[in-house]
Design a protein around this motif. Structure first.
Motif, mmCIF file in Angstrom:
data_model
loop_
_atom_site.group_PDB
_atom_site.id
_atom_site.type_symbol
_atom_site.label_atom_id
_atom_site.label_comp_id
_atom_site.label_asym_id
_atom_site.label_seq_id
_atom_site.Cartn_x
_atom_site.Cartn_y
_atom_site.Cartn_z
ATOM 1 N N ASN A 1 5.948 -26.997 62.295
ATOM 2 C CA ASN A 1 6.032 -25.490 61.549
ATOM 3 C C ASN A 1 6.958 -25.722 62.246
ATOM 4 N N GLU A 2 8.809 -26.185 62.771
ATOM 5 C CA GLU A 2 9.940 -25.865 62.762
ATOM 6 C C GLU A 2 10.938 -27.019 62.275
ATOM 7 N N SER A 3 10.054 -27.980 60.820
ATOM 8 C CA SER A 3 10.140 -28.325 60.020
ATOM 9 C C SER A 3 11.895 -27.583 59.828
ATOM 10 N N PRO A 4 12.678 -29.268 58.996
ATOM 11 C CA PRO A 4 12.226 -30.581 59.366
ATOM 12 C C PRO A 4 13.233 -30.753 61.515
ATOM 13 N N THR A 5 12.464 -31.523 62.150
ATOM 14 C CA THR A 5 13.210 -31.594 63.037
ATOM 15 C C THR A 5 13.652 -33.082 63.788
ATOM 16 N N ILE A 6 14.216 -33.097 64.459
ATOM 17 C CA ILE A 6 14.774 -34.499 65.218
ATOM 18 C C ILE A 6 14.716 -33.994 66.706
ATOM 19 N N THR A 7 14.355 -35.671 67.080
ATOM 20 C CA THR A 7 15.173 -35.835 68.929
ATOM 21 C C THR A 7 15.672 -36.628 69.290
ATOM 22 N N ILE A 8 15.870 -36.076 70.136
ATOM 23 C CA ILE A 8 18.178 -36.685 70.226
ATOM 24 C C ILE A 8 17.256 -36.881 71.798
ATOM 25 N N ASN A 9 17.286 -38.233 72.229
ATOM 26 C CA ASN A 9 16.428 -38.465 73.782
ATOM 27 C C ASN A 9 15.161 -37.278 73.866
ATOM 28 N N GLU A 10 14.332 -37.407 72.551
ATOM 29 C CA GLU A 10 13.221 -36.816 73.115
ATOM 30 C C GLU A 10 13.218 -35.348 73.077
ATOM 31 N N VAL A 11 13.814 -34.980 73.157
ATOM 32 C CA VAL A 11 14.184 -33.428 73.269
ATOM 33 C C VAL A 11 14.582 -33.138 71.582
ATOM 34 N N PRO A 12 13.046 -32.218 71.073
ATOM 35 C CA PRO A 12 13.045 -32.066 70.067
ATOM 36 C C PRO A 12 14.250 -30.918 69.197
ATOM 37 N N VAL B 1 14.651 -39.069 63.596
ATOM 38 C CA VAL B 1 14.392 -38.372 62.586
ATOM 39 C C VAL B 1 12.787 -38.405 61.774
ATOM 40 N N CYS B 2 12.329 -37.376 61.820
ATOM 41 C CA CYS B 2 11.506 -37.097 61.799
ATOM 42 C C CYS B 2 11.210 -37.387 59.828
ATOM 43 N N GLU B 3 10.602 -38.225 59.730
ATOM 44 C CA GLU B 3 10.211 -38.333 57.856
ATOM 45 C C GLU B 3 8.584 -37.942 57.668
ATOM 46 N N SER B 4 7.941 -37.312 58.732
ATOM 47 C CA SER B 4 6.449 -37.394 57.702
ATOM 48 C C SER B 4 6.492 -35.907 56.944
ATOM 49 N N ALA B 5 5.694 -35.963 56.186
ATOM 50 C CA ALA B 5 5.264 -35.229 55.045
ATOM 51 C C ALA B 5 6.302 -33.605 55.366
ATOM 52 N N PRO B 6 6.078 -32.956 55.784
ATOM 53 C CA PRO B 6 6.196 -31.402 55.935
ATOM 54 C C PRO B 6 8.175 -31.334 56.967
ATOM 55 N N CYS B 7 7.982 -32.124 57.281
ATOM 56 C CA CYS B 7 9.863 -32.369 57.385
ATOM 57 C C CYS B 7 10.630 -33.606 56.248
ATOM 58 N N HIS B 8 9.972 -33.905 55.538
ATOM 59 C CA HIS B 8 10.202 -34.532 54.553
ATOM 60 C C HIS B 8 10.421 -33.374 53.450
ATOM 61 N N ASN B 9 9.487 -32.439 52.941
ATOM 62 C CA ASN B 9 9.430 -31.309 52.758
ATOM 63 C C ASN B 9 10.640 -30.930 52.691
ATOM 64 N N ALA B 10 10.660 -30.935 54.028
ATOM 65 C CA ALA B 10 11.920 -29.294 54.410
ATOM 66 C C ALA B 10 13.018 -29.808 54.159
ATOM 67 N N GLY B 11 13.497 -30.977 53.888
ATOM 68 C CA GLY B 11 14.920 -31.332 53.970
ATOM 69 C C GLY B 11 15.156 -32.464 55.121
ATOM 70 N N ALA B 12 14.239 -33.033 55.854
ATOM 71 C CA ALA B 12 14.472 -34.285 56.396
ATOM 72 C C ALA B 12 15.513 -35.409 55.783
ATOM 73 N N ALA B 13 15.337 -35.479 54.482
ATOM 74 C CA ALA B 13 16.318 -36.721 53.587
ATOM 75 C C ALA B 13 17.704 -36.053 53.900
ATOM 76 N N LEU B 14 18.297 -35.300 53.789
ATOM 77 C CA LEU B 14 19.415 -33.503 54.035
ATOM 78 C C LEU B 14 20.021 -34.330 55.180
ATOM 79 N N VAL B 15 19.283 -34.031 56.127
ATOM 80 C CA VAL B 15 19.912 -33.885 57.659
ATOM 81 C C VAL B 15 19.939 -35.220 58.141
ATOM 82 N N LEU B 16 19.186 -36.206 57.336
ATOM 83 C CA LEU B 16 19.388 -37.776 57.751
ATOM 84 C C LEU B 16 20.744 -38.045 56.832
ATOM 85 N N ALA B 17 21.015 -37.444 55.942
ATOM 86 C CA ALA B 17 22.198 -38.241 55.014
ATOM 87 C C ALA B 17 23.322 -37.780 56.148
ATOM 88 N N ALA B 18 23.250 -36.335 57.045
ATOM 89 C CA ALA B 18 24.580 -35.401 57.542
ATOM 90 C C ALA B 18 25.038 -36.349 58.363
#
Length: 147
Positions: free
Chosen positions: A119-130, A72-89
């Motif tokens: 530009n497509e935040s929030p982003t995760i990778t699974i097995n290096e695929v975004p 799970v990307c936790e850089s500023a753009p992903c964080h601001n776009a809701g990465a913490a909520l995706v992580l929690a899910a």
């Protein structure tokens, strides 16, 4: 390739420790704990130094990883776009926290810095695929593809 064979390839190379770690990670998808003492002996450094190098870089994981690596990307753009909520899910869906592996060995969940999809935040990778523009609601369906 065995640990010993990988280590022997880099033993006499300048910067060989980090190169050996990369090769081991590529072969095993992690740095097995048994590799730490072998690397320390081969490069004539304390195990603590090998561990320090292996844990400094986010790419490496000391210990086993699941067959599917979720980052799970936790850089500023992903964080601001809701990465913490995706992580929690993800954590709720898998029953693990970041840094852990599911009991069945199917998933490992890690945090990472920028994966280059700001530009497509929030982003995760699974097995290096975004997987981009995620929402907590999309998580169960996405993860079901890997079960």
């Amino acid at each position: 390739m065995t640990l010993d064979a990988i280590i022997s390839q880099y033993r006499d190379v300048e910067g060989g420790l980090i190169e050996a770690l990369h090769a081991i990670d590529n072969e095993y998808r992690c740095i097995p704990e048994s590799a730490l003492s072998k690397l320390a002996e081969a490069f004539d450094v304390p195990v603590a130094k090998v561990y320090g190098v292996a844990t400094f870089y986010a790419k490496f994981k000391v210990g086993e990883r699941g067959s599917n690596l979720i980052r799970v990307c936790e850089s500023a753009p992903c964080h601001n776009a809701g990465a913490a909520l995706v992580l929690a899910a993800i954590e709720s869906n898998l029953g693990i926290k970041a840094g852990e592996t599911t009991a069945d060995g199917r998933f490992t969940l890690e945090l990472t810095e920028c994966v280059g999809c700001c530009n497509e935040s929030p982003t995760i990778t699974i097995n290096e695929v975004p997987y981009t523009k995620l929402t907590p609601e999309k998580v169960p369906e996405l993860l079901s593809k890997f079960r």
